[in-house]
Scaffold this active site. Structure first.
Site, mmCIF file in Angstrom:
data_model
loop_
_atom_site.group_PDB
_atom_site.id
_atom_site.type_symbol
_atom_site.label_atom_id
_atom_site.label_comp_id
_atom_site.label_asym_id
_atom_site.label_seq_id
_atom_site.Cartn_x
_atom_site.Cartn_y
_atom_site.Cartn_z
ATOM 1 N N ASN A 1 -10.112 4.495 -20.328
ATOM 2 C CA ASN A 1 -8.691 4.185 -20.241
ATOM 3 C C ASN A 1 -7.944 4.925 -21.341
ATOM 4 O OD1 ASN A 1 -6.379 3.213 -19.121
ATOM 5 N ND2 ASN A 1 -6.416 1.274 -20.219
ATOM 6 N N SER B 1 -6.273 1.511 -10.522
ATOM 7 C CA SER B 1 -6.411 2.801 -11.216
ATOM 8 C C SER B 1 -5.462 3.826 -10.608
ATOM 9 C CB SER B 1 -7.851 3.291 -11.059
ATOM 10 O OG SER B 1 -7.986 4.611 -11.505
ATOM 11 N N ARG C 1 -15.590 1.535 -10.908
ATOM 12 C CA ARG C 1 -14.514 1.008 -11.738
ATOM 13 C C ARG C 1 -15.034 -0.216 -12.498
ATOM 14 N NH1 ARG C 1 -9.807 2.447 -14.133
ATOM 15 N NH2 ARG C 1 -8.063 1.059 -13.647
ATOM 16 N N THR D 1 -13.390 7.292 -17.102
ATOM 17 C CA THR D 1 -12.486 7.025 -18.220
ATOM 18 C C THR D 1 -12.912 5.844 -19.081
ATOM 19 O OG1 THR D 1 -10.140 6.708 -18.735
ATOM 20 C CG2 THR D 1 -10.994 5.423 -16.921
ATOM 21 N N GLY E 1 -4.858 11.602 -17.138
ATOM 22 C CA GLY E 1 -3.421 11.511 -17.402
ATOM 23 C C GLY E 1 -2.781 10.210 -16.972
ATOM 24 N N ASP F 1 -5.272 -2.076 -17.586
ATOM 25 C CA ASP F 1 -4.815 -1.574 -16.276
ATOM 26 C C ASP F 1 -4.491 -2.711 -15.300
ATOM 27 O OD1 ASP F 1 -4.505 1.098 -16.636
ATOM 28 O OD2 ASP F 1 -6.413 1.695 -15.777
ATOM 29 N N THR G 1 -8.640 10.225 -20.046
ATOM 30 C CA THR G 1 -9.549 10.095 -18.919
ATOM 31 C C THR G 1 -10.088 11.501 -18.789
ATOM 32 O OG1 THR G 1 -8.248 8.344 -17.850
ATOM 33 C CG2 THR G 1 -9.534 9.737 -16.383
HETATM 34 N N1 GLY Z 1 -7.214 4.022 -16.793
HETATM 35 C C1 GLY Z 1 -6.408 4.949 -16.126
HETATM 36 C C2 GLY Z 1 -6.512 4.816 -14.652
HETATM 37 O O1 GLY Z 1 -7.490 4.321 -14.149
HETATM 38 O O2 GLY Z 1 -5.604 5.163 -13.963
#
Ligand code: GLY
Length: 566
Positions: A395, A446, A99, A393, A467, A417, A375
């Site tokens: 995002n 996330s 992440r 992703t 999504g 996020d 994503t």
């Molecule tokens: N950026 C979307 C997620 O990590 O949920």
């Protein structure tokens, strides 16, 4: 007399009939040895070629991720981050958390003005929205610890695709056009992805020489090049030119982390999924535990009774997500409590089978409209039975819209996020708490939910989806479709989905997804619906058929993906 005697026997036969394996949506792709399901056929092929050359599922996964960064630039990436869930054939499991991370100069109030109001677009568009990318570090860590091939070998297919170009599919050409508003705000993005306004059409060859050059540098100097070499220098020059806050220290200090997966059981199946800083695993387990107390199959798929219970479980899990979840390295997260069966039992008692629980009585919040989301997920199974489920992703679609000048890749807008301001919704309409407030070097919460399900101790289903917040509910419904309703994998992915995320207090549903009668029956219980239905998710899943060991792959019919096997 005879006829009347036959009826109960026929009914009994119908009841004893095994769950259907054929389906109006067709069959999954079958392969004897290995299989890759991704949102782009070219990327799936890259993975299979690696498997055929003797690579394992992790080698293939790294090559697929790099290939998607070329062929699916809306979400495939070098400039973003994600989660890779691995289960090796010997039973070991791990999560690679790559992440993105807040830069050291990030602070709690960086997206609010002096009056404490959110500054529009500050956390979603442009350089200040960018968090420190984790993808290259994450893929390198996975490969180093669990792969068998060299970094250069798994990078080469992507480098070739970028240099020689790919034929643009209809979906990719349309996606680029749809992103024109965002991408045209940044000259480098406009030049590369929109050809300075002469939009690419399907069937044209899309070459990305700057990205090929970046991949060549990564091949030549190794993955640290991204964080310390010429690529890092170009990221920093881009930050400086656009007022971003990422420094060389931020890049140098970025590390992917290995974490213990979360585990539970559901109706006798074992489930392995991702822990915080994704909320996906916690929420998925919480919902499955609540729903395990009901005979869902008896209610009928997507009946009003079924959707009511689903939504009540979703509402409660998302209320908890908003209240409790964040980066576990920064806040104490009650993961054990949220995923305990006793807690789920207590929540189940609060569900009225005939009335919707107003979300506001679970906690406070505001309604908010949805925006675009993106994503991507892919799943790999190899001949030995190693399994990888990876979601990563930028995002939003095409992230922050910023392409690193001279390096050819987009940067994320993952800072959105975080909680920009407690009580104010992010781009997905999600409300979040102080546990997810911005802090230097923290990872934003996330919803990514790569998940593996075991049957009798052996991998049976591996899946995930993009999504935004709908990811968690997409994964939930596919698991229920497969376990509770016995659907074949293709049908489990195809069936219409619903989504509820506590706030806004409304059910999102898909076009033709619920009959008018069902909607009216749910309204009569107090449920509200979004004004317009919309499709959600792009799941990519693989099942291993217990009887034959065959790998069965399915790509979500909502998008363009294709499983490829051998
Ligand atoms: N950026 C979307 C997620 O990590 O949920």
């Amino acid at each position: 007399m005879k006829k009347r005697g036959l009826l109960p026997i026929l009914m009994l036969l119908v009841m004893l009939e095994p769950p259907p394996t054929s389906a109006f949506v067709g069959q999954p792709v079958r392969a004897r040895h290995g299989l890759v399901a991704s949102t782009h056929e070219v990327a799936s092929r890259v993975g299979v070629e690696i498997l055929q050359r003797g690579g394992n599922a992790v080698d293939a996964a790294v090559a697929v991720a790099l290939a998607l960064a070329v062929v699916h630039p809306a979400a495939g990436n070098l400039g973003g981050g994600g989660f890779m869930l691995i289960r090796l054939a010997d039973g070991r499991t791990t999560v690679i958390d790559y992440r993105e991370m807040a830069p050291a100069r990030a602070h709690r109030d960086m997206y609010v003005d002096e009056k404490g109001e959110i500054i529009p677009e500050a956390s979603t568009v442009g350089h200040r929205a960018v968090a420190v990318p984790g993808t290259v570090a994450g893929l390198a860590l996975a490969l180093e610890k669990y792969g068998t091939m060299s970094w250069a070998d798994v990078c080469r297919p992507a480098e070739r695709l970028a240099r020689e170009g790919v034929v643009l599919t209809h979906a990719e050409a349309e996606s680029l056009k749809r992103a024109a508003q965002l991408l045209s705000r940044f000259p480098e993005s406009r030049r590369i992805f929109l050809r300075d306004g002469r939009y690419y059409e399907e069937g044209e060859i899309f070459r990305q020489p700057e990205l090929a050059e970046t991949l060549r540098r990564l091949i030549e100097h190794g993955p640290r090049e991204f964080y310390e070499g010429e690529t890092a220098r170009r990221i920093l020059a881009e930050m400086e030119a656009g007022g971003g806050v990422i420094t060389l220290d931020d890049l140098r200090n970025y590390r992917a982390i290995e974490r213990e997966p979360l585990r539970t059981t559901y109706r006798g199946y074992e489930l392995i999924t991702v822990p915080p800083p994704s909320s996906g695993g916690v929420a998925l387990i919480e919902m499955l535990h609540i729903l395990e107390g009901f005979d869902l199959r008896a209610l009928g798929h997507n009946s009003a009774d079924y959707v009511h219970l689903l939504v009540e479980a979703m509402r409660r899990a998302f209320a908890d997500r908003a209240q409790f979840l964040g980066d576990p390295d920064f806040a104490r997260i009650p993961v054990k409590g949220l995923t305990s069966r006793r807690y789920a039992e207590a929540l189940r008692q609060t569900i009225d089978p005939k009335r919707a629980t107003p979300s506001a009585t679970l906690s406070g919040g505001d309604a908010f409209a949805y925006e675009s989301e993106h994503t991507t997920h892919f799943t790999v199974v190899d001949a030995a039975g190693n399994v990888v489920a990876n979601t990563y992703t930028l995002n939003g679609s095409y992230g922050s819209g910023v392409t690193v000048r001279g390096a050819g890749f987009l940067l994320n807008n993952e800072m959105d996020d975080f909680t920009s301001k407690p009580g104010a919704p992010n781009m997905f309409g999600l409300l979040q708490s102080e546990a997810n407030q911005i802090a230097p070097r923290k990872r934003p919460l996330s919803a990514m939910t790569p998940t593996i399900v075991l049957k009798d101790g052996k991998p049976w289903l591996a899946l995930g989806s993009p999504g935004g917040p709908t990811i968690i509910n997409t994964v939930l419904q596919i698991i229920l479709n497969a376990i509770d309703f016995g659907m074949n994998l293709q049908q489990a992915l195809a069936m219409p989905r619903v989504h509820h995320q506590w706030m806004p207090d409304q059910i999102v549903y898909e076009p033709f997804g619920l009959s008018r009668d069902t909607i009216e029956a749910l309204r009569a219980r107090g449920h509200a619906f979004t004004e317009r239905p919309r499709y959600m998710g792009d799941a990519q899943a693989i099942m291993i058929e217990p009887e034959t060991g065959m790998r069965l792959g399915a790509s979500d019919p909502r998008r363009d993906g294709k499983p490829v096997g051998y």
